[in-house]
Design an enzyme around this catalytic site. Sequence first.
Site, mmCIF file in Angstrom:
data_model
loop_
_atom_site.group_PDB
_atom_site.id
_atom_site.type_symbol
_atom_site.label_atom_id
_atom_site.label_comp_id
_atom_site.label_asym_id
_atom_site.label_seq_id
_atom_site.Cartn_x
_atom_site.Cartn_y
_atom_site.Cartn_z
ATOM 1 N N ASN A 227 -3.160 -10.693 14.697
ATOM 2 C CA ASN A 227 -2.678 -11.846 13.927
ATOM 3 C C ASN A 227 -1.211 -12.140 14.200
ATOM 4 O O ASN A 227 -0.808 -13.299 14.353
ATOM 5 C CB ASN A 227 -2.887 -11.608 12.420
ATOM 6 C CG ASN A 227 -4.344 -11.740 12.021
ATOM 7 O OD1 ASN A 227 -5.101 -12.483 12.627
ATOM 8 N ND2 ASN A 227 -4.746 -10.997 10.995
ATOM 9 N N LYS B 298 -7.971 -0.833 11.371
ATOM 10 C CA LYS B 298 -8.105 -2.285 11.220
ATOM 11 C C LYS B 298 -6.721 -2.933 11.129
ATOM 12 O O LYS B 298 -6.459 -3.980 11.711
ATOM 13 C CB LYS B 298 -8.917 -2.571 9.951
ATOM 14 C CG LYS B 298 -9.488 -3.965 9.870
ATOM 15 C CD LYS B 298 -10.423 -4.063 8.671
ATOM 16 C CE LYS B 298 -10.900 -5.481 8.457
ATOM 17 N NZ LYS B 298 -11.691 -5.618 7.223
ATOM 18 N N THR B 299 -5.814 -2.284 10.377
ATOM 19 C CA THR B 299 -4.437 -2.792 10.255
ATOM 20 C C THR B 299 -3.760 -2.799 11.625
ATOM 21 O O THR B 299 -3.108 -3.773 11.998
ATOM 22 C CB THR B 299 -3.626 -1.926 9.265
ATOM 23 O OG1 THR B 299 -4.268 -1.972 7.994
ATOM 24 C CG2 THR B 299 -2.196 -2.407 9.134
ATOM 25 N N TYR C 198 -4.814 6.637 13.383
ATOM 26 C CA TYR C 198 -3.422 6.205 13.571
ATOM 27 C C TYR C 198 -3.041 6.249 15.051
ATOM 28 O O TYR C 198 -2.549 5.263 15.610
ATOM 29 C CB TYR C 198 -2.501 7.102 12.749
ATOM 30 C CG TYR C 198 -1.050 6.707 12.801
ATOM 31 C CD1 TYR C 198 -0.621 5.490 12.258
ATOM 32 C CD2 TYR C 198 -0.088 7.542 13.370
ATOM 33 C CE1 TYR C 198 0.714 5.124 12.294
ATOM 34 C CE2 TYR C 198 1.252 7.181 13.397
ATOM 35 C CZ TYR C 198 1.644 5.970 12.860
ATOM 36 O OH TYR C 198 2.975 5.602 12.897
ATOM 37 N N PHE D 58 0.857 -1.200 0.000
ATOM 38 C CA PHE D 58 0.000 0.000 0.000
ATOM 39 C C PHE D 58 0.890 1.246 0.000
ATOM 40 O O PHE D 58 0.717 2.156 -0.803
ATOM 41 C CB PHE D 58 -0.954 -0.004 1.198
ATOM 42 C CG PHE D 58 -1.732 1.281 1.357
ATOM 43 C CD1 PHE D 58 -2.507 1.779 0.313
ATOM 44 C CD2 PHE D 58 -1.685 2.016 2.534
ATOM 45 C CE1 PHE D 58 -3.208 2.979 0.444
ATOM 46 C CE2 PHE D 58 -2.386 3.201 2.677
ATOM 47 C CZ PHE D 58 -3.157 3.687 1.628
ATOM 48 N N GLN E 3 -1.194 -12.282 29.633
ATOM 49 C CA GLN E 3 -2.119 -13.422 29.658
ATOM 50 C C GLN E 3 -1.479 -14.703 29.125
ATOM 51 O O GLN E 3 -1.696 -15.779 29.660
ATOM 52 C CB GLN E 3 -3.335 -13.063 28.798
ATOM 53 C CG GLN E 3 -4.494 -14.040 28.891
ATOM 54 C CD GLN E 3 -5.696 -13.502 28.124
ATOM 55 O OE1 GLN E 3 -6.073 -12.353 28.254
ATOM 56 N NE2 GLN E 3 -6.262 -14.342 27.294
ATOM 57 N N VAL F 122 -1.584 -8.002 6.512
ATOM 58 C CA VAL F 122 -1.569 -8.564 7.872
ATOM 59 C C VAL F 122 -2.953 -8.624 8.514
ATOM 60 O O VAL F 122 -3.118 -9.273 9.549
ATOM 61 C CB VAL F 122 -0.618 -7.782 8.816
ATOM 62 C CG1 VAL F 122 0.818 -8.033 8.474
ATOM 63 C CG2 VAL F 122 -0.944 -6.301 8.830
ATOM 64 N N LYS G 35 2.693 -16.170 19.615
ATOM 65 C CA LYS G 35 2.276 -17.090 20.692
ATOM 66 C C LYS G 35 2.473 -18.540 20.240
ATOM 67 O O LYS G 35 3.007 -19.370 20.978
ATOM 68 C CB LYS G 35 0.809 -16.812 21.036
ATOM 69 C CG LYS G 35 0.223 -17.736 22.094
ATOM 70 C CD LYS G 35 -1.252 -17.416 22.295
ATOM 71 C CE LYS G 35 -1.930 -18.509 23.117
ATOM 72 N NZ LYS G 35 -3.376 -18.274 23.237
ATOM 73 N N ARG G 36 2.058 -18.831 18.988
ATOM 74 C CA ARG G 36 2.131 -20.218 18.494
ATOM 75 C C ARG G 36 3.575 -20.672 18.299
ATOM 76 O O ARG G 36 3.934 -21.804 18.623
ATOM 77 C CB ARG G 36 1.380 -20.326 17.161
ATOM 78 C CG ARG G 36 1.319 -21.738 16.599
ATOM 79 C CD ARG G 36 0.574 -21.810 15.278
ATOM 80 N NE ARG G 36 1.308 -21.220 14.181
ATOM 81 C CZ ARG G 36 2.303 -21.805 13.525
ATOM 82 N NH1 ARG G 36 2.717 -23.011 13.900
ATOM 83 N NH2 ARG G 36 2.895 -21.209 12.513
#
Length: 431
Positions: A205, A197-198, A251, A142, A268, A165, A211-212
Amino acid sequence: MSSPPPIRTLDKSGKEITSVGFQRFGFDCEVSLDVLRSLYLRPHYVTTVASSDSTLELDAKEEQDHAKFTQGHAAYQSKSIYHPDTQSISYTTLSRFPPVRLLAPSQRKRILITGGAGFVGSHLVDRLMILGHEVTVLDNFFTGSKTTVSHWVGHPNFEMVRHDVVEPFMIECDQIYHLACPASPPHYQFNAVKTIKTSFMGTLNMLGLAKRTKARFLISSTSEVYGDPEVHPQPEDYWGHVNPIGPRACYDEGKRVAETLTYGFHRQDGVDVRVARIFNTYGPRMNPFDGRVVSNFIVQALRGEDMTVYGDGKQTRSFQYIHDLIDGLIALMNSEETRPVNLGNGDEFTIGEFAELVRDIVEKVQKEDGIKPPRRVNIIYKPMPTDDPQKRRPDTTRAKEVLSWQPRWTVRMGLEEMVRYYKAKMAEGGI
């Protein structure tokens, strides 16, 4: 032909800068400045030919100008060709990649950089690639551009993925530098909903991925989280003074909620997080049309147009050079500091003073290159935009104490390098 004298760069204490980076926190990120310059000061290594059917030989002056930037690294470059009569460019890939450090598998990290084709991201890519790490760039282009990292495409350690993303992404990695988000007012205000949203979904995400994979996660936050500050300079424990419904809120509040989310995952789920609050940064590869004060001033002055200052020119900003920021980001990522850290330059300028400094440096570079402009550029004043902060200067005590980091580049030295970059871009038809 004798080699031209190198561009000498002096730091704040008057010592010559020959390398950037350091060895700290068990991570060596020191790189020769000449090697980095050969990648960005001539962005496409473009040579100009007089007409479409002429031979592709450089004239002596262009060879000399080119060598000034590459300083012995020409073997790792190939030259794209610009045809001014047809306004066309013939791109080529690098015939040989710059040498990268050979690391043992235990030292080599798999690093994901979101927004890696942007201004800051591309410089981080250059540094981490030269250091020998495996780098994956995620970008939806973008505001980023493939040309900023195209010199690494095809390298076995490098991968570029066109991806937004806002959508989930799966990969195995050790470190995530989450830089993805439009950062200049014209870009982030172009689609305010997409910007927030980004900031939220993109960060969600990437934190989920960290985390994973148990990767360390660094988010590039911003000095905008402080809004129009009532405390000066701004320390990290200042909570800010932000208009949540103004034109800049998408922003400012986007980055604030991204920080909230980051510390939510940290508390957490035990995700190992780093938060960098970046203050005004400038340097080569900055989009010349993104509406930021540094790029605006330099392009206007190089074109011989009057320089535009908004407001009375008394509002202040502090500007840090891109190499100082990359040093700070790498130091923070590899340190044990989980609190937010300001990365910025404490040297404060009024915008009026800064405009005069840019004009002086443009005139100096033009004089060195034998160019005589028809007239001296004037500085003109226009009304101030909404919610534009009056003061902006970081308190970088925390960065000095916990990262042993502080800016080395003077504003003058950084500006001179950026003027040369934009001048080269103009010569090759890129601006």
